[in-house]
Design an enzyme around this catalytic site. Sequence first.
Site, mmCIF file in Angstrom:
data_model
loop_
_atom_site.group_PDB
_atom_site.id
_atom_site.type_symbol
_atom_site.label_atom_id
_atom_site.label_comp_id
_atom_site.label_asym_id
_atom_site.label_seq_id
_atom_site.Cartn_x
_atom_site.Cartn_y
_atom_site.Cartn_z
ATOM 1 N N HIS A 150 -15.449 -3.738 -0.622
ATOM 2 C CA HIS A 150 -15.502 -3.308 -1.621
ATOM 3 C C HIS A 150 -16.156 -2.472 -2.248
ATOM 4 O O HIS A 150 -16.834 -1.692 -2.919
ATOM 5 C CB HIS A 150 -14.850 -3.449 -2.539
ATOM 6 C CG HIS A 150 -14.216 -3.312 -3.882
ATOM 7 N ND1 HIS A 150 -14.529 -3.762 -5.143
ATOM 8 C CD2 HIS A 150 -13.073 -1.876 -4.495
ATOM 9 C CE1 HIS A 150 -14.535 -3.002 -6.272
ATOM 10 N NE2 HIS A 150 -13.236 -1.626 -5.414
ATOM 11 N N HIS A 204 -15.936 3.399 -15.573
ATOM 12 C CA HIS A 204 -14.938 2.370 -13.750
ATOM 13 C C HIS A 204 -16.833 1.877 -13.752
ATOM 14 O O HIS A 204 -17.110 0.936 -12.923
ATOM 15 C CB HIS A 204 -15.419 3.853 -13.189
ATOM 16 C CG HIS A 204 -14.908 3.083 -11.749
ATOM 17 N ND1 HIS A 204 -15.559 3.088 -10.457
ATOM 18 C CD2 HIS A 204 -13.193 2.342 -11.303
ATOM 19 C CE1 HIS A 204 -15.042 1.867 -9.557
ATOM 20 N NE2 HIS A 204 -13.502 1.905 -10.028
ATOM 21 N N ARG A 253 -10.539 -3.694 -14.681
ATOM 22 C CA ARG A 253 -8.954 -4.290 -14.203
ATOM 23 C C ARG A 253 -9.847 -5.996 -14.566
ATOM 24 O O ARG A 253 -10.997 -6.715 -13.859
ATOM 25 C CB ARG A 253 -8.617 -4.268 -12.957
ATOM 26 C CG ARG A 253 -8.173 -2.732 -12.463
ATOM 27 C CD ARG A 253 -7.973 -2.665 -10.808
ATOM 28 N NE ARG A 253 -7.852 -1.147 -10.684
ATOM 29 C CZ ARG A 253 -6.585 -0.404 -10.822
ATOM 30 N NH1 ARG A 253 -5.994 -1.228 -11.659
ATOM 31 N NH2 ARG A 253 -6.503 1.036 -10.797
ATOM 32 N N ASN A 289 0.621 -1.472 -0.486
ATOM 33 C CA ASN A 289 -0.308 0.198 -0.317
ATOM 34 C C ASN A 289 0.657 1.780 -0.193
ATOM 35 O O ASN A 289 0.500 2.292 -0.663
ATOM 36 C CB ASN A 289 -1.033 0.405 1.132
ATOM 37 C CG ASN A 289 -1.982 -1.044 1.013
ATOM 38 O OD1 ASN A 289 -2.434 -1.910 0.509
ATOM 39 N ND2 ASN A 289 -2.623 -1.381 1.979
ATOM 40 N N ARG A 338 -5.636 2.715 -13.430
ATOM 41 C CA ARG A 338 -3.952 2.868 -13.240
ATOM 42 C C ARG A 338 -3.260 1.469 -12.932
ATOM 43 O O ARG A 338 -3.652 0.525 -11.827
ATOM 44 C CB ARG A 338 -3.284 3.844 -11.717
ATOM 45 C CG ARG A 338 -2.829 3.721 -10.786
ATOM 46 C CD ARG A 338 -2.626 4.759 -10.471
ATOM 47 N NE ARG A 338 -3.181 6.036 -10.443
ATOM 48 C CZ ARG A 338 -3.758 6.746 -9.765
ATOM 49 N NH1 ARG A 338 -4.658 6.726 -8.992
ATOM 50 N NH2 ARG A 338 -3.902 8.633 -10.347
#
Length: 700
Positions: A594, A437, A377, A44, A407
């Site tokens: 999440h 997204h 992703r 992280n 990213r």
Amino acid sequence: MREDLYINREKSWLDFNDRVLEEAYDKTNLIMDRLKFLAITASNLDEFFMVRVAGLMDQINVGYTKKGIDGKTPAETLKEVTAITQEMMKRQYSCLSKSLIPELAQQGIYFVEYEDLTGEERAYADDYFREFCYPVLTPQALDNSRPFPLVKNNQVYLCVQLTDPEAGKKKEDEEYMAILEIPRVLDRIVMLPHRSKKEDRRYIFIEDIIAPHAKALFPGYEVAHVSEFRITRNGDLDIDEDEAEDLLIEIEKSIKQRKWGACIKLEVTRDISKRAKRRLMENLEISEQDVYSLKGKLDLTCLMKFQGRPEFDGLREAVYTPVPSADFYGQEDIFAVIRERDRLLHHPYQSFETVIDFIRRAAEDPEVLAIKQTLYRVSGDSPIIAALIRAAENGKQVTVLVELKARFDEANNIVWAKKLERAGCHVIYGLVGLKIHCKMVLVVRKEEDTIRRYVHLGTGNYNDVTAKLYTDIGMFTAKETYCSDVSTLFNLLSGYSRYTLWEKLEVAPTTLRSAFDAMIVREIKNVEAGGKGKIVAKMNSLIDEKIIDRLYEASQAGVEIRLIVRGMCSLLPGVPGISDNIHVTSIVGTFLEHSRIYYFYNQGAEEYYLSSADWMQRNLNRRIETLFPVEEAALKRELAHILETTLADTVKARVMNPDGSYGRIDKRGKAQLSCQVQFCEEAERAFEEARERERLKKGE
């Protein structure tokens, strides 16, 4: 609003990483799980420096002085962040040396250095160097005749100081120096030979094998000293999308340039000489405040792979195996199940395989005409990509919106995008100025002389690997209102449109912010009219100033607000007269929280929404995001249960205090409840019941 009522995102993010570090210190966790959490904090921090610290440095370098949400300039924020990260990294290494290593020793697990090896172990290490290390090592000299070599991002290096015995006494500035990259193709931590399972297990870091043999790489020279260093580079891509003729080509160029990003952090072991440190700082163009002198091995992310070794199976929590959804178990026609009513999937408790199966069946079904999907992703060996390729090969119309600007996944997404194109899929490479997204799949199917559409909408990525680690929720529906909106949104993204007349969806950046604002204002007005107001929201991050101000307003009006925010939270709860009615909880457990769930009381006509968006400026202003209602009563009850159980957690929950700090739940008089454990148990029970029903149905 007063500046002291906000926490800047960098400080808040570091607070989150501190909560993860707490899990590494927590002795109620098994030892290898504690190592895992320590490795996560290191990973992280790497990303934090590559993105957030790099961003602050870029702002300072161009003279940007605008104050942030908390009234601090970029320079002031960087100073604060540097002090926090210096202290945090000290606590990481203290956790390892003073807590984890002693507990590992109690389990008969030791990290040893070369000089501590037995004769047999030393012979093994010597052979290991000759056979595996020597052939792949490349010494790189540092002298005036050669340019300073490229030092790779987040890679451990040895700094080797040498003397020439034939040259006699040399002047200080003529001492020889070279660097050695510790190759990633070799295991960082090597197991030493042992004869039986009962024996202690001893391990050595590969640099402790290489360093004593460094002389073999510099024949004719003497090794005076060996130390370690590691750098972190600016990892943010700088792309002028408006000027880019081809976004794919521009991103490919930027990925190559990333390895040359400016050095923003230098980590060194404490035994490094002043001369070596100074020379590295000069060549890497880095100041003293960005040097981190660490007591221990560099790059703690290597502990993630180490703790996962098979010999440690009994020293970590058993890996949870997601179970099939009870709604879909034993059902041959997945489309019929969705037609019957809307269905929810709660991952990782319920297997993501149902989503994969949905796309696979659509790819093979002769009645399916088209498949459209967004991808942000995906995994390295994605079964969803394989299914989409198969669908195109079967002659179906396949449209895939691949977000190239995700990213650190840019290179992976480019590879998949090209494979999809070669298979005949229509691939859209994102939009200028916006990241796609939202998470959605649309399947168009011919049924009895009509066309029917099926949709999956979710809070998380279509990634089969992270779906086992992240908590997310997805919904299947065949209702025309949802399907029509999703179909329109796909057309908007692939063509030209300013469409805002959604039936079910709210979409960023056009209508989502105003929708959230209107729902919060509605709760305020209901309280002002003498009714009740309540908001419950679960998300990853809350840092949008306008949303925070509206929540403060709602609290002052008397609206009850319960927030479950895993990571960054710039809002301060419980501040007298400002946020008395706001309660903030963060869950840090085995799975990464999440999912995004939003609840509004609405005078008893309760509304539940799922979304791909957090309450962040980037989600509401600069991304394509969706918010969609969950309307069926049974599914509302499921979401209510998820929120209530999460808020009742007494094991992995931390409560945010009015000063921004976090504390554990006071367990006195309360039952031990881990929401993640309970969701695992509930999913398993539901599956067993479904399996029993299926068995009875078949007369077994």
